[in-house]
Motif scaffolding. Structure first.
Motif, PDB file in Angstrom:
ATOM      1  N   THR A  15       0.520   5.439   5.274  1.00  0.00           N
ATOM      2  CA  THR A  15       1.475   5.610   4.190  1.00  0.00           C
ATOM      3  C   THR A  15       0.971   4.910   2.942  1.00  0.00           C
ATOM      4  O   THR A  15       0.402   3.819   3.029  1.00  0.00           O
ATOM      5  N   GLN A  16       1.146   5.527   1.808  1.00  0.00           N
ATOM      6  CA  GLN A  16       0.743   4.961   0.521  1.00  0.00           C
ATOM      7  C   GLN A  16      -0.726   4.536   0.525  1.00  0.00           C
ATOM      8  O   GLN A  16      -1.115   3.543  -0.080  1.00  0.00           O
ATOM      9  N   GLY A  17      -1.548   5.309   1.238  1.00  0.00           N
ATOM     10  CA  GLY A  17      -2.969   5.025   1.299  1.00  0.00           C
ATOM     11  C   GLY A  17      -3.349   3.856   2.179  1.00  0.00           C
ATOM     12  O   GLY A  17      -4.503   3.417   2.159  1.00  0.00           O
ATOM     13  N   VAL A  18      -2.414   3.346   2.995  1.00  0.00           N
ATOM     14  CA  VAL A  18      -2.646   2.189   3.861  1.00  0.00           C
ATOM     15  C   VAL A  18      -2.570   2.626   5.320  1.00  0.00           C
ATOM     16  O   VAL A  18      -1.640   3.328   5.720  1.00  0.00           O
ATOM     17  N   ARG A  19      -3.561   2.195   6.107  1.00  0.00           N
ATOM     18  CA  ARG A  19      -3.568   2.442   7.551  1.00  0.00           C
ATOM     19  C   ARG A  19      -3.031   1.189   8.249  1.00  0.00           C
ATOM     20  O   ARG A  19      -3.674   0.136   8.241  1.00  0.00           O
ATOM     21  N   GLY A  79      -1.158  -4.231   0.383  1.00  0.00           N
ATOM     22  CA  GLY A  79      -1.314  -2.864  -0.098  1.00  0.00           C
ATOM     23  C   GLY A  79      -0.066  -2.286  -0.725  1.00  0.00           C
ATOM     24  O   GLY A  79       0.175  -1.078  -0.641  1.00  0.00           O
ATOM     25  N   GLY A  80       0.740  -3.141  -1.339  1.00  0.00           N
ATOM     26  CA  GLY A  80       1.960  -2.668  -1.969  1.00  0.00           C
ATOM     27  C   GLY A  80       3.130  -2.477  -1.022  1.00  0.00           C
ATOM     28  O   GLY A  80       4.182  -1.984  -1.434  1.00  0.00           O
ATOM     29  N   ILE A  81       2.966  -2.872   0.244  1.00  0.00           N
ATOM     30  CA  ILE A  81       4.021  -2.749   1.252  1.00  0.00           C
ATOM     31  C   ILE A  81       4.388  -4.146   1.732  1.00  0.00           C
ATOM     32  O   ILE A  81       3.507  -4.934   2.079  1.00  0.00           O
ATOM     33  N   THR A  82       5.675  -4.460   1.757  1.00  0.00           N
ATOM     34  CA  THR A  82       6.130  -5.760   2.234  1.00  0.00           C
ATOM     35  C   THR A  82       6.597  -5.641   3.679  1.00  0.00           C
ATOM     36  O   THR A  82       7.477  -4.830   3.998  1.00  0.00           O
ATOM     37  N   PHE A  83       5.994  -6.454   4.541  1.00  0.00           N
ATOM     38  CA  PHE A  83       6.338  -6.486   5.963  1.00  0.00           C
ATOM     39  C   PHE A  83       7.233  -7.695   6.213  1.00  0.00           C
ATOM     40  O   PHE A  83       6.890  -8.818   5.835  1.00  0.00           O
ATOM     41  N   PHE A 105       9.523  -2.486   7.322  1.00  0.00           N
ATOM     42  CA  PHE A 105       8.870  -2.257   6.036  1.00  0.00           C
ATOM     43  C   PHE A 105       9.419  -0.981   5.412  1.00  0.00           C
ATOM     44  O   PHE A 105      10.008  -0.139   6.087  1.00  0.00           O
ATOM     45  N   ARG A 106       9.207  -0.871   4.111  1.00  0.00           N
ATOM     46  CA  ARG A 106       9.626   0.307   3.356  1.00  0.00           C
ATOM     47  C   ARG A 106       8.417   0.889   2.645  1.00  0.00           C
ATOM     48  O   ARG A 106       7.624   0.142   2.059  1.00  0.00           O
ATOM     49  N   ALA A 107       8.279   2.214   2.712  1.00  0.00           N
ATOM     50  CA  ALA A 107       7.182   2.906   2.038  1.00  0.00           C
ATOM     51  C   ALA A 107       7.588   4.353   1.829  1.00  0.00           C
ATOM     52  O   ALA A 107       8.293   4.939   2.673  1.00  0.00           O
ATOM     53  N   GLU A 108       7.163   4.937   0.731  1.00  0.00           N
ATOM     54  CA  GLU A 108       7.475   6.337   0.410  1.00  0.00           C
ATOM     55  C   GLU A 108       8.977   6.622   0.476  1.00  0.00           C
ATOM     56  O   GLU A 108       9.399   7.721   0.854  1.00  0.00           O
TER      57      GLU A 108
END
Length: 220
Positions: A15-19, A79-83, A105-108
């Protein structure tokens, strides 16, 4: 967002270019699942259990590691994602030494909750950051994790649209846990999407209108 189930509790979420790899097992010591053996940008482990949930040695480096038991309340960004982590327990008795976490986490525009080795129903305080999650990855093999009879009440309290079972009995795991059919029996009114393979993609526009179980084949 692409969600891929390797087996047991191990997932790849792109997601959001992050694996993101969650809770990798150790092969062959966990049974017959093959090694993950893929690259990651970040590996997030819900607790320390090198055989079943936190083995880093079979993932292609380099990658960043987030250990959820060590996260501060505000979480950690990568990578712009908060865990973030919700401290819980593997046992309903909440015994010392049984500490595990739920990873959030939240993404997209999607809120994802990985329940890890959760073994009990949640208090209101524990539910608060999880309530309303769009996607829930849930242990579906019964004890020593969540009792199967508690599954409906927990999902009702969280309110997800997508439910992805994990951590259940297959010929490739050496734990005495229950098969997926017993999990599905507890949710007779929930539609089941039997994915032809180990992965699916989801976004806000394709979320189902009602809670739906996505049954995956293990990739390893």
């Amino acid at each position: 967002m692409r969600i891929k189930w390797y087996g047991h509790a191990a997932f790849l979420i792109e997601t959001q270019g992050v694996r993101i790899i969650l809770d990798p097992y150790r092969s062959p010591d966990s049974g017959g699942y093959e090694p993950v053996a893929e690259p990651a940008d970040v590996v997030v482990v819900s607790h320390e259990n090198d055989r079943y949930h936190s083995h880093l040695g079979q993932i292609v480096p380099p990658f960043h590691v987030i250990r959820a038991l060590e996260l501060p309340p505000e979480g950690e960004a990568f990578g712009g994602i908060t865990f973030q982590a919700v401290p819980v327990f593997e046992s309903p008795e909440r015994l010392p030494g049984d500490e595990v976490t739920i990873i959030l986490f939240r993404a997209e525009g999607l809120h994802v909750a990985f329940l890890g080795d959760l073994g009990h129903l949640l208090t209101d305080a524990e539910l608060e950051p999880i309530r309303g999650a769009d996607v829930v990855l849930i242990p579906a093999g019964g004890k020593p994790t969540l009792d199967l009879d508690d599954v409906p009440a927990l999902l009702d309290a969280i309110g997800p649209k997508v439910v992805v079972p994990m951590h259940y009995k297959t010929p490739k795991i050496n734990l005495n846990i229950r098969p997926i059919e017993e999990f599905l029996e507890r949710l007779p009114d929930d539609p089941v999407v039997r994915v032809d393979g180990s992965e699916f993609s989801i976004d806000r526009d394709t979320l189902p209108d009602r809670r739906t179980v996505y049954r995956l084949e293990h990739a390893r």
